[in-house]
Design a protein around this motif. Structure first.
Motif, PDB file in Angstrom:
ATOM      1  N   ILE A  72       0.822  -1.226   0.000  1.00 17.67           N
ATOM      2  CA  ILE A  72       0.000   0.000   0.000  1.00 17.67           C
ATOM      3  C   ILE A  72       0.848   1.265   0.000  1.00 17.67           C
ATOM      4  O   ILE A  72       0.362   2.335  -0.386  1.00 17.67           O
ATOM      5  CB  ILE A  72      -0.960   0.034   1.211  1.00 17.67           C
ATOM      6  CG1 ILE A  72      -0.186   0.046   2.526  1.00 17.67           C
ATOM      7  CG2 ILE A  72      -1.934  -1.122   1.161  1.00 17.67           C
ATOM      8  CD1 ILE A  72      -1.067   0.309   3.741  1.00 17.67           C
ATOM      9  N   GLY A  73       2.097   1.182   0.441  1.00 18.10           N
ATOM     10  CA  GLY A  73       2.957   2.354   0.449  1.00 18.10           C
ATOM     11  C   GLY A  73       2.773   3.211   1.693  1.00 18.10           C
ATOM     12  O   GLY A  73       1.695   3.230   2.307  1.00 18.10           O
ATOM     13  N   GLU A  74       3.799   3.915   2.054  1.00 22.01           N
ATOM     14  CA  GLU A  74       3.788   4.719   3.280  1.00 22.01           C
ATOM     15  C   GLU A  74       2.791   5.863   3.207  1.00 22.01           C
ATOM     16  O   GLU A  74       2.163   6.225   4.209  1.00 22.01           O
ATOM     17  CB  GLU A  74       5.205   5.257   3.549  1.00 22.01           C
ATOM     18  CG  GLU A  74       6.190   4.145   3.888  1.00 22.01           C
ATOM     19  CD  GLU A  74       7.637   4.535   3.621  1.00 22.01           C
ATOM     20  OE1 GLU A  74       7.853   5.599   2.986  1.00 22.01           O
ATOM     21  OE2 GLU A  74       8.540   3.785   4.042  1.00 22.01           O
ATOM     22  N   ALA A  76      -0.125   5.943   1.901  1.00 20.96           N
ATOM     23  CA  ALA A  76      -1.524   5.519   2.002  1.00 20.96           C
ATOM     24  C   ALA A  76      -1.862   4.901   3.355  1.00 20.96           C
ATOM     25  O   ALA A  76      -3.022   4.540   3.595  1.00 20.96           O
ATOM     26  CB  ALA A  76      -1.850   4.508   0.899  1.00 20.96           C
ATOM     27  N   LEU A  77      -0.903   4.819   4.249  1.00 15.40           N
ATOM     28  CA  LEU A  77      -1.133   4.113   5.510  1.00 15.40           C
ATOM     29  C   LEU A  77      -2.277   4.720   6.315  1.00 15.40           C
ATOM     30  O   LEU A  77      -3.177   4.002   6.789  1.00 15.40           O
ATOM     31  CB  LEU A  77       0.150   4.111   6.348  1.00 15.40           C
ATOM     32  CG  LEU A  77       0.024   3.437   7.722  1.00 15.40           C
ATOM     33  CD1 LEU A  77      -0.358   1.968   7.569  1.00 15.40           C
ATOM     34  CD2 LEU A  77       1.335   3.576   8.505  1.00 15.40           C
ATOM     35  N   GLY A  78      -2.278   6.035   6.469  1.00 14.36           N
ATOM     36  CA  GLY A  78      -3.330   6.685   7.262  1.00 14.36           C
ATOM     37  C   GLY A  78      -4.718   6.439   6.694  1.00 14.36           C
ATOM     38  O   GLY A  78      -5.662   6.134   7.431  1.00 14.36           O
ATOM     39  N   LEU A  79      -4.846   6.553   5.375  1.00 17.66           N
ATOM     40  CA  LEU A  79      -6.143   6.344   4.730  1.00 17.66           C
ATOM     41  C   LEU A  79      -6.625   4.908   4.920  1.00 17.66           C
ATOM     42  O   LEU A  79      -7.801   4.658   5.205  1.00 17.66           O
ATOM     43  CB  LEU A  79      -6.042   6.669   3.242  1.00 17.66           C
ATOM     44  CG  LEU A  79      -7.297   6.395   2.405  1.00 17.66           C
ATOM     45  CD1 LEU A  79      -8.479   7.222   2.902  1.00 17.66           C
ATOM     46  CD2 LEU A  79      -7.019   6.676   0.924  1.00 17.66           C
ATOM     47  N   VAL A  80      -5.738   3.952   4.802  1.00 14.62           N
ATOM     48  CA  VAL A  80      -6.116   2.545   4.942  1.00 14.62           C
ATOM     49  C   VAL A  80      -6.545   2.260   6.381  1.00 14.62           C
ATOM     50  O   VAL A  80      -7.540   1.554   6.608  1.00 14.62           O
ATOM     51  CB  VAL A  80      -4.951   1.628   4.522  1.00 14.62           C
ATOM     52  CG1 VAL A  80      -5.277   0.166   4.853  1.00 14.62           C
ATOM     53  CG2 VAL A  80      -4.674   1.764   3.031  1.00 14.62           C
ATOM     54  N   ILE A  81      -5.826   2.803   7.354  1.00 14.13           N
ATOM     55  CA  ILE A  81      -6.207   2.601   8.760  1.00 14.13           C
ATOM     56  C   ILE A  81      -7.585   3.196   9.022  1.00 14.13           C
ATOM     57  O   ILE A  81      -8.441   2.575   9.660  1.00 14.13           O
ATOM     58  CB  ILE A  81      -5.156   3.228   9.702  1.00 14.13           C
ATOM     59  CG1 ILE A  81      -3.841   2.454   9.622  1.00 14.13           C
ATOM     60  CG2 ILE A  81      -5.674   3.249  11.143  1.00 14.13           C
ATOM     61  CD1 ILE A  81      -2.700   3.109  10.388  1.00 14.13           C
ATOM     62  N   SER A  82      -7.810   4.410   8.523  1.00 13.32           N
ATOM     63  CA  SER A  82      -9.104   5.067   8.703  1.00 13.32           C
ATOM     64  C   SER A  82     -10.224   4.256   8.068  1.00 13.32           C
ATOM     65  O   SER A  82     -11.300   4.081   8.661  1.00 13.32           O
ATOM     66  CB  SER A  82      -9.053   6.469   8.087  1.00 13.32           C
ATOM     67  OG  SER A  82     -10.318   7.088   8.142  1.00 13.32           O
ATOM     68  N   ASP A 185       2.793  11.188   9.616  1.00 14.20           N
ATOM     69  CA  ASP A 185       3.942  11.884   9.044  1.00 14.20           C
ATOM     70  C   ASP A 185       4.769  10.855   8.260  1.00 14.20           C
ATOM     71  O   ASP A 185       5.309   9.914   8.841  1.00 14.20           O
ATOM     72  CB  ASP A 185       4.780  12.503  10.175  1.00 14.20           C
ATOM     73  CG  ASP A 185       5.910  13.366   9.651  1.00 14.20           C
ATOM     74  OD1 ASP A 185       6.672  12.887   8.784  1.00 14.20           O
ATOM     75  OD2 ASP A 185       6.054  14.500  10.128  1.00 14.20           O
ATOM     76  N   GLU A 186       4.851  11.044   6.943  1.00 13.57           N
ATOM     77  CA  GLU A 186       5.529  10.059   6.105  1.00 13.57           C
ATOM     78  C   GLU A 186       7.002   9.916   6.453  1.00 13.57           C
ATOM     79  O   GLU A 186       7.565   8.815   6.393  1.00 13.57           O
ATOM     80  CB  GLU A 186       5.364  10.427   4.633  1.00 13.57           C
ATOM     81  CG  GLU A 186       3.933  10.276   4.115  1.00 13.57           C
ATOM     82  CD  GLU A 186       3.824  10.640   2.649  1.00 13.57           C
ATOM     83  OE1 GLU A 186       4.819  10.462   1.922  1.00 13.57           O
ATOM     84  OE2 GLU A 186       2.750  11.112   2.227  1.00 13.57           O
ATOM     85  N   ARG A 187       7.627  11.016   6.840  1.00 15.79           N
ATOM     86  CA  ARG A 187       9.054  10.927   7.186  1.00 15.79           C
ATOM     87  C   ARG A 187       9.249  10.098   8.447  1.00 15.79           C
ATOM     88  O   ARG A 187      10.185   9.313   8.561  1.00 15.79           O
ATOM     89  CB  ARG A 187       9.636  12.325   7.372  1.00 15.79           C
ATOM     90  CG  ARG A 187       9.723  13.147   6.077  1.00 15.79           C
ATOM     91  CD  ARG A 187      10.119  14.560   6.358  1.00 15.79           C
ATOM     92  NE  ARG A 187       9.144  15.220   7.246  1.00 15.79           N
ATOM     93  CZ  ARG A 187       9.285  16.455   7.725  1.00 15.79           C
ATOM     94  NH1 ARG A 187      10.373  17.158   7.435  1.00 15.79           N
ATOM     95  NH2 ARG A 187       8.360  16.978   8.494  1.00 15.79           N
ATOM     96  N   TRP A 188       8.329  10.275   9.408  1.00 19.48           N
ATOM     97  CA  TRP A 188       8.390   9.492  10.649  1.00 19.48           C
ATOM     98  C   TRP A 188       8.156   8.019  10.350  1.00 19.48           C
ATOM     99  O   TRP A 188       8.871   7.155  10.849  1.00 19.48           O
ATOM    100  CB  TRP A 188       7.348  10.019  11.619  1.00 19.48           C
ATOM    101  CG  TRP A 188       7.183   9.206  12.871  1.00 19.48           C
ATOM    102  CD1 TRP A 188       8.044   9.162  13.929  1.00 19.48           C
ATOM    103  CD2 TRP A 188       6.119   8.308  13.192  1.00 19.48           C
ATOM    104  NE1 TRP A 188       7.565   8.295  14.896  1.00 19.48           N
ATOM    105  CE2 TRP A 188       6.383   7.765  14.457  1.00 19.48           C
ATOM    106  CE3 TRP A 188       4.958   7.929  12.518  1.00 19.48           C
ATOM    107  CZ2 TRP A 188       5.533   6.853  15.074  1.00 19.48           C
ATOM    108  CZ3 TRP A 188       4.100   7.022  13.128  1.00 19.48           C
ATOM    109  CH2 TRP A 188       4.393   6.490  14.396  1.00 19.48           C
ATOM    110  N   VAL A 189       7.154   7.728   9.529  1.00 24.28           N
ATOM    111  CA  VAL A 189       6.848   6.343   9.176  1.00 24.28           C
ATOM    112  C   VAL A 189       8.024   5.682   8.467  1.00 24.28           C
ATOM    113  O   VAL A 189       8.353   4.517   8.716  1.00 24.28           O
ATOM    114  CB  VAL A 189       5.590   6.286   8.277  1.00 24.28           C
ATOM    115  CG1 VAL A 189       5.423   4.910   7.658  1.00 24.28           C
ATOM    116  CG2 VAL A 189       4.354   6.655   9.074  1.00 24.28           C
TER     117      VAL A 189
END
Length: 247
Positions: A72-74, A76-82, A185-189
């Motif tokens: 899914i890529g970094e 898209a992580l937030g959207l997938v979790i939501s 935050d993509e950089r944090w992820v």
């Protein structure tokens, strides 16, 4: 002059008992349905995120597949979790409605025990008149607050609220009681291991929903007259006493 004889009082008490019995039946059905809820687990289509809601609606666990960055890529992580969270909430609501409909159809409301005997009042005496005046004043005060209260509740239901974790690397947005977005935050992820990501997102989700629960508990805050009237509505005997029907 207002008067009430014993037959009127007994009839009124019988009607109140019947209504109270029906309400108790509904409350038992609601409680039983809640007790039957089970954890709900959902996965996204790619199998990258697995989210589980506990029976009480809290997020019990969040697990990332070891290949999630490739599937899914970094970004898209937030959207997938939501999306997983909203899917789980929908399934939980369906589970609850099924349990409630099955419980609510199980027989008649159980009769309530006879209430403790009371002394019949005389609404025409001064204390009865004063009590009704106080009740009218209370209602008038609550009525004056009603429109503002309804507008306040509607605004709260539509208002988007953001909550962040301590490091401000995760932002969870909710509208009323529903989480509508999760941003990371993509950089944090990119520079954080999966276990830490799972733990931080889990904490952020539950912290935001705890804020929502506190708002529900304090829904009458700022509207004391409505709160007072609602408390009285849950005590029929006190209401009758204030009307002067009983002492």
């Amino acid at each position: 002059m207002v008067s009430m004889d014993m037959a009127d009082a007994n009839r009124l008490m019988a009607e109140l008992r019947q209504t109270a019995g029906e309400l108790q039946h509904e409350l038992r059905s609601l409680a039983s349905a809640s007790e039957q809820l089970a954890p709900v687990t959902v996965k996204d289509d790619a199998g990258a995120v697995t989210l589980t809601l506990a029976a009480n609606g809290a997020v019990q666990s969040l697990a990332l597949d070891e290949d999630w960055r490739d599937t899914i890529g970094e970004e898209a992580l937030g959207l997938v979790i939501s999306t997983c969270y909203q899917d789980a909430i929908g399934q939980r609501a369906g589970q609850w409605m099924k349990a409630y409909s099955e419980t609510a159809d199980q027989g008649e409301a159980a009769p309530l025990p006879e209430p403790a005997p009371v002394q019949l009042g005389d609404p025409s005496v001064s204390w009865g008149i004063d009590a009704r005046e106080q009740l009218r004043d209370m209602y008038a005060a609550a009525d004056a607050q009603q429109q503002d209260f309804l507008a306040h509740r509607a605004q709260r239901a539509r208002q988007e609220r953001d909550g962040v974790n301590a490091a401000k690397t995760i932002m969870v947005t909710r509208e009323g009681d529903t989480i509508t977005a999760v941003k990371v935050d993509e950089r944090w992820v990119r520079n954080t291991n999966d276990e830490v990501i799972e733990k931080e997102v889990l904490r952020a989700l539950n912290n935001v929903m705890a804020m929502s629960a506190r708002e529900r508990e304090n829904k009458y805050e700022g509207f004391p007259a409505i709160e007072q009237l609602m408390q009285l509505a849950h005590n029929p005997q006190e209401l009758m006493r204030r009307m002067g029907a009983i002492r």
